[in-house]
Enzyme design. Sequence first.
Site, PDB file in Angstrom:
ATOM      1  CE  LYS A  93      -1.128   0.759   4.830  1.00 18.12           C
ATOM      2  NZ  LYS A  93      -2.253   0.907   5.755  1.00 18.12           N
ATOM      3  CG  ASP A  94       3.536   2.258   2.641  1.00 22.02           C
ATOM      4  OD1 ASP A  94       2.483   2.898   2.830  1.00 22.02           O
ATOM      5  OD2 ASP A  94       4.128   1.635   3.542  1.00 22.02           O
ATOM      6  NE  ARG A 145      -7.386   3.124   3.637  1.00 22.12           N
ATOM      7  CZ  ARG A 145      -7.583   2.381   4.720  1.00 22.12           C
ATOM      8  NH1 ARG A 145      -8.776   1.865   4.953  1.00 22.12           N
ATOM      9  NH2 ARG A 145      -6.611   2.164   5.584  1.00 22.12           N
ATOM     10  NE  ARG A 146      -6.253   2.743   8.552  1.00 20.77           N
ATOM     11  CZ  ARG A 146      -4.954   2.476   8.682  1.00 20.77           C
ATOM     12  NH1 ARG A 146      -4.129   3.404   9.131  1.00 20.77           N
ATOM     13  NH2 ARG A 146      -4.486   1.303   8.361  1.00 20.77           N
ATOM     14  NE  ARG A 163       3.693  10.076   9.839  1.00 20.95           N
ATOM     15  CZ  ARG A 163       4.844  10.431   9.335  1.00 20.95           C
ATOM     16  NH1 ARG A 163       5.050  11.669   8.947  1.00 20.95           N
ATOM     17  NH2 ARG A 163       5.829   9.564   9.205  1.00 20.95           N
ATOM     18  NE  ARG A 169       0.833   5.525  13.061  1.00 16.75           N
ATOM     19  CZ  ARG A 169       0.373   5.812  11.867  1.00 16.75           C
ATOM     20  NH1 ARG A 169      -0.889   5.645  11.582  1.00 16.75           N
ATOM     21  NH2 ARG A 169       1.186   6.274  10.941  1.00 16.75           N
ATOM     22  CB  CYS A 257      -0.430   5.541  -1.387  1.00 25.66           C
ATOM     23  SG  CYS A 257       1.162   6.246  -1.763  1.00 25.66           S
TER      24      CYS A 257
HETATM   25  N1  LIG Z   1       1.287   3.650   5.817  1.00 28.90           N
HETATM   26  C1  LIG Z   1       2.069   2.930   6.764  1.00 28.90           C
HETATM   27  C2  LIG Z   1       1.834   1.456   6.679  1.00 28.90           C
HETATM   28  N2  LIG Z   1       2.165   0.772   5.572  1.00 28.90           N
HETATM   29  C3  LIG Z   1       1.792  -0.522   5.735  1.00 28.90           C
HETATM   30  C4  LIG Z   1       1.221  -0.656   6.987  1.00 28.90           C
HETATM   31  C5  LIG Z   1       0.673  -1.885   7.571  1.00 28.90           C
HETATM   32  C6  LIG Z   1       0.920  -3.179   6.827  1.00 28.90           C
HETATM   33  C7  LIG Z   1       0.078  -3.358   5.614  1.00 28.90           C
HETATM   34  O1  LIG Z   1      -0.946  -2.702   5.428  1.00 28.90           O
HETATM   35  O2  LIG Z   1       0.437  -4.226   4.805  1.00 28.90           O
HETATM   36  C8  LIG Z   1       1.263   0.597   7.612  1.00 28.90           C
HETATM   37  C9  LIG Z   1       0.814   0.932   8.983  1.00 28.90           C
HETATM   38  C10 LIG Z   1      -0.684   1.024   9.139  1.00 28.90           C
HETATM   39  O3  LIG Z   1      -1.402   1.426   8.210  1.00 28.90           O
HETATM   40  O4  LIG Z   1      -1.180   0.737  10.228  1.00 28.90           O
END
Ligand SMILES: NCc1[nH]cc(CCC(=O)O)c1CC(=O)O
Length: 321
Positions: A93-94, A145-146, A163, A169, A257
């Site tokens: 997702k990154d 998104r959240r 952050r 967190r 993203c």
């Molecule tokens: N953006 C940061 C990030 N990138 C991937 C994950 C979690 C692992 C994943 O989604 O595969 C996270 C942390 C989160 O969103 O809690």
Amino acid sequence: MTIGAPNHNPQPDLTLRLGTRGSMLARAQSGWVARQIEARNPGVRVELVIISTSGDQITDKPLHAFGGKGLFTKELEQALLAGSVDFAVHSFKDVPVTMPLVDIAELVIAAVPPREDPTDAWASLKSKSFRDLPAGAKVGTGSLRRRSQILHHRPDLLVEPIRGNIDTRLRKLREGQYDAVVLATAGLKRGGVMDETWMTPIDTADMLPAPGQGALALQCRQDAEVTRRILGSMHDVATAACVELEREIVRQLEGDCHSPIAALATINGDRVLLRSAVGGRDGIPPVAFALSEAPVNEASSAVVAVMNDLQKQGARQRLLA
Ligand SMILES: NCc1[nH]cc(CCC(=O)O)c1CC(=O)O
């Protein structure tokens, strides 16, 4: 084996250097990949090389505020191009949806391992769901998104940026700075910090995850044939197909993203279900929702149907306006 014959490995010993970010999550994910590769490829060792990225260095601003693509991937890609590491593990997702970018055409995603739980998790010492919090309670997430999906259900909650990596967190939550935080279930599970007494996966009917959430991308140089073959032992066709559909939604909406765009594809037998949720700019509700089902071998028709439905609800305009 002939008695007296030397007992050697079928493959010569080989060490692959795996470039990874230094966060708890990155090291956990990379460690998992390293062990899987070693188990599937006798004679191969994987060694972790920690690399710091700009996304790790800037911790006081929400990600979308300083923007830029590939904040967590750029430095890893530079190390791959420089040859100081053989492959990198990214959270899918990154990874920017426009990848491969022109300037990194020498790199390739060589494998997509089996997906971990794609959901988001609700972490809170005082509630099991966003439904249980009193009006005005504070929810920590920097993800638009959240934010859009929480406010869609509960416009009376305060959604505030947070952050830092997962440990930070969770510490801020325990200290009472927030009443709840939302994190990827996959990160909690892979990091070994999922505690079911106060963390609950959120039903996908209530919140859809980021495209690629829970999936990893194994990236290496295009011309690294041996590395590519070894990484190929980790490839999961179904995960790769699902993530590609999810990322296509973001591409067609011209998002990135940091956009308030959720998408999840799931395969059941020979059918794929594609669902997407799109909020307004800055993570403003309401959220447009669309879903479509198609045979796996005609999966792109599900993208067309979902896009048509989202467009009827003005999703692209609301992302920009
Ligand atoms: N953006 C940061 C990030 N990138 C991937 C994950 C979690 C692992 C994943 O989604 O595969 C996270 C942390 C989160 O969103 O809690």
